[in-house]
Design a protein around this motif. Structure first.
Motif, short mmCIF file in Angstrom:
data_model
loop_
_atom_site.label_atom_id
_atom_site.label_comp_id
_atom_site.label_asym_id
_atom_site.label_seq_id
_atom_site.Cartn_x
_atom_site.Cartn_y
_atom_site.Cartn_z
N GLU A 7 42.45 44.25 35.21
CA GLU A 7 42.22 45.62 35.64
C GLU A 7 43.44 46.52 35.49
OE1 GLU A 7 39.35 46.94 36.73
OE2 GLU A 7 38.27 45.05 36.44
N LYS A 8 44.57 45.98 35.06
CA LYS A 8 45.78 46.81 34.96
C LYS A 8 45.69 47.77 33.78
CE LYS A 8 48.56 43.60 32.16
NZ LYS A 8 49.72 42.68 32.16
N PHE A 9 46.56 48.77 33.80
CA PHE A 9 46.61 49.81 32.79
C PHE A 9 47.00 49.22 31.43
CE2 PHE A 9 49.03 53.22 30.61
CZ PHE A 9 48.10 54.24 30.62
N ALA A 10 46.38 49.75 30.37
CA ALA A 10 46.66 49.25 29.02
C ALA A 10 48.10 49.53 28.63
CB ALA A 10 45.72 49.91 28.02
N GLY A 11 48.88 48.47 28.43
CA GLY A 11 50.28 48.60 28.07
C GLY A 11 51.23 48.35 29.22
N ALA A 12 50.72 48.21 30.45
CA ALA A 12 51.57 47.97 31.62
C ALA A 12 51.78 46.48 31.84
CB ALA A 12 50.94 48.59 32.86
N LEU A 13 52.93 46.15 32.41
CA LEU A 13 53.16 44.78 32.88
C LEU A 13 52.55 44.59 34.25
CD1 LEU A 13 56.86 44.09 31.77
CD2 LEU A 13 54.74 43.43 30.62
N GLU A 14 52.63 45.65 35.08
CA GLU A 14 52.01 45.62 36.41
C GLU A 14 51.47 47.01 36.74
OE1 GLU A 14 54.79 44.23 39.31
OE2 GLU A 14 54.61 42.13 38.69
N THR A 15 50.31 47.03 37.38
CA THR A 15 49.72 48.28 37.85
C THR A 15 49.49 48.17 39.35
OG1 THR A 15 48.64 48.94 35.78
CG2 THR A 15 47.67 49.75 37.81
N TYR A 16 49.98 49.16 40.09
CA TYR A 16 49.77 49.25 41.54
C TYR A 16 48.78 50.38 41.81
CZ TYR A 16 54.35 47.07 40.87
OH TYR A 16 55.38 46.29 40.42
N SER A 17 47.98 50.24 42.85
CA SER A 17 46.98 51.27 43.10
C SER A 17 46.80 51.55 44.59
CB SER A 17 45.62 50.85 42.51
OG SER A 17 45.02 49.83 43.27
N ILE A 18 46.23 52.73 44.86
CA ILE A 18 45.72 53.05 46.19
C ILE A 18 44.20 53.10 46.06
CG2 ILE A 18 47.72 54.24 47.17
CD1 ILE A 18 46.36 56.90 46.27
N GLU A 19 43.51 52.47 47.00
CA GLU A 19 42.05 52.38 46.97
C GLU A 19 41.49 52.93 48.28
OE1 GLU A 19 40.29 50.74 44.40
OE2 GLU A 19 42.11 50.20 43.28
#
Length: 478
Positions: A206-218
């Motif tokens: 589910e992470k962003f295309a090209g990212a190593l890590e994606t953090y989110s607020i839900e």
């Protein structure tokens, strides 16, 4: 019939939540549909809400050293293709211009779905030394993603947003940047939106295309579905390597810098509508609302009523409150309905009896409570009431999230909870994408995030039964 009570035609949430949402978007005059499918017109009231979000975030970004810039609308396809993983992630959503001035464009132009490649190309030309770092840039703009299914504010072919793009000397600095921005987004929820966000890290799928890590607020909405409201990405050196961004370090050697990007959008309007709205329309948090107090004169044709209403209006305005006076010739009932629909936090009624007693009547939009308040000290009373409303709305939303987070141990329990639209399902996950794929295929739910608060709720994966150490929140989502 001008005097029709508008909210009679709103679909009830319990009957059809999706239709209720669309009704509110239209009848509260937040937006209108544009001639091209998937595009919307932001009407003044809806745009004013976005401006308040923008003002809050812009101030916080600048306080933390970020500068606003603006990148072009279009990206040459040859440039866009430089970062393979990024291209594969966005290719199905791009809108491409192939002709200009009746001539074929040899290098087709992609209408930006996001601006990582533009920022990276720019950074490759302006960064040469560690002294040039960090670069802390943000832009406010619109982006285009050719979505198949659209819904106002939540998912559109074009939407408004901010996107930050930063470059750092060290990995630690970049990771701290990505997480500190997520904290700003979280604080936005607490201070302005009255929404309790869950913060976490996305799964690799589910992470962003090209990212190593994606953090989110839900956020979690009253129909049991989750909504990703903002993301922050740690890129490592992937983009800087692809776009040849390098700098001379303190030791004289050449290095690739570390990058981040982060953004949130007009999707936040959708979150507010769904989280707080009711069968009478919008319910806006006081510090987000374009109008905090609407003054409605009762029997305004009677002597002294309108003059008193104007005095109160001037007093509140001078105190810095966002206040309006409706002295139109529409009936009081029509006005009540109109401003309920628009979610104005406080309705202030002034009539002959109020004037005689030296009082005014305050009506809280969030729960309908009526308050008889003294005319003296009115500004303090209203400020106290606005603070109370914000806290009540936040606490109500937090209670909903807590009450609709179900901890489970087995796959059957997971399916049962998801099928019941019960909100977040908290469980253990082994980390295998095969389990993640199975959940999505069989329930249409996804792993929303691995919450930062990783308090284990078991030791086996709810999907496959293997040993597990990761806590996840699973839900259906917009």
């Amino acid at each position: 019939m001008d005097e029709v009570i508008k909210n009679e035609s709103i679909t009830k949430q319990s009957e059809d939540f999706a239709q209720w949402y669309t009704d509110v978007c239209k009848k509260a005059e937040l937006m209108d549909y544009a001639p091209v499918k998937g595009f919307i017109i932001y009407r003044p009231y809806g745009y004013a809400i976005w401006e308040n979000i923008k003002e809050y975030l812009d101030k916080r970004f600048k306080e933390t050293g970020h500068s606003n810039v603006y990148m072009p609308l279009v990206i040459p396809e040859s440039l866009f293709n430089k970062e393979k993983e990024h291209v594969e992630g966005f290719a199905p959503e791009t809108l491409v211009a192939t002709t200009g001035g009746n001539n074929k464009i040899d290098d087709p132009l992609i209408i930006r779905p996001t601006s990582e490649v533009l920022f990276s190309e720019h950074y490759s030309r302006i960064i040469s030394s560690y002294r040039d770092l960090p670069k802390l840039y943000n832009q406010w703009c619109s982006v285009v993603r050719w979505e198949k299914t659209t819904r106002p504010f939540l998912r559109g072919s074009e939407f408004l947003w901010q996107e930050g793009h930063t470059v750092h000397e060290t990995e630690i600095e970049a990771r701290n940047e990505a997480l500190s921005i997520l904290d700003i987004y979280d604080q936005l929820g607490k201070d302005l939106l009255a929404i309790p966000f869950v913060k976490g890290i996305k799964s690799d799928k589910e992470k962003f295309a090209g990212a190593l890590e994606t953090y989110s607020i839900e956020s979690l909405n009253p129909d049991g579905k989750a909504l990703q409201c903002g993301t922050s990405h740690y890129f490592g050196t992937g983009f800087s390597e692809a776009f040849n961004i390098s700098y001379q370090g303190r030791d004289g050697k050449l290095y690739h810098p570390y990058q981040t990007s982060w953004g949130t959008s007009t999707r936040l309007l959708g979150a507010v509508i769904m989280m707080h709205g009711d069968d009478n329309g919008l319910v806006l948090p006081p510090y987000l609302a374009p109008i905090q107090v609407i003054i409605i004169p009762i029997a305004q044709q009677k002597e002294g009523v309108l003059n008193e209403a104007k005095k109160v209006y001037q007093e509140l305005k001078e105190a810095g409150l966002k206040v309006e006076l409706d002295d139109s010739d529409k009936t009081a009932g029509w006005k009540f309905s109109e401003y309920e629909m628009k979610g104005v936090p406080i309705r202030l009624e002034i009539g002959p009896r109020d004037i005689e007693k030296g009082n005014v009547t305050l009506v809280k939009r969030n729960d309908g409570t009526k308050i008889s308040a003294s005319r003296s000290g009115l500004v303090d009373t209203i400020n106290t009431t606005l603070k109370q409303i914000h806290e009540e709305m936040y606490n109500k939303a937090l209670k909903y999230v807590n009450d609709h987070t179900t901890t489970i141990q087995t796959y059957e329990q997971l399916k049962e909870a998801i099928n019941a639209n019960s909100g977040y399902v908290k469980c253990m996950w082994c980390g295998d994408q095969a389990c993640e794929d199975k959940i999505k295929e069989e329930t249409s739910a996804t792993i929303r995030c691995l919450p930062f608060n990783q308090i284990k709720v078991g030791d086996k994966c709810a999907c496959c039964g293997k040993s597990a150490t990761k806590v996840v929140l699973v839900a259906k989502a917009y």
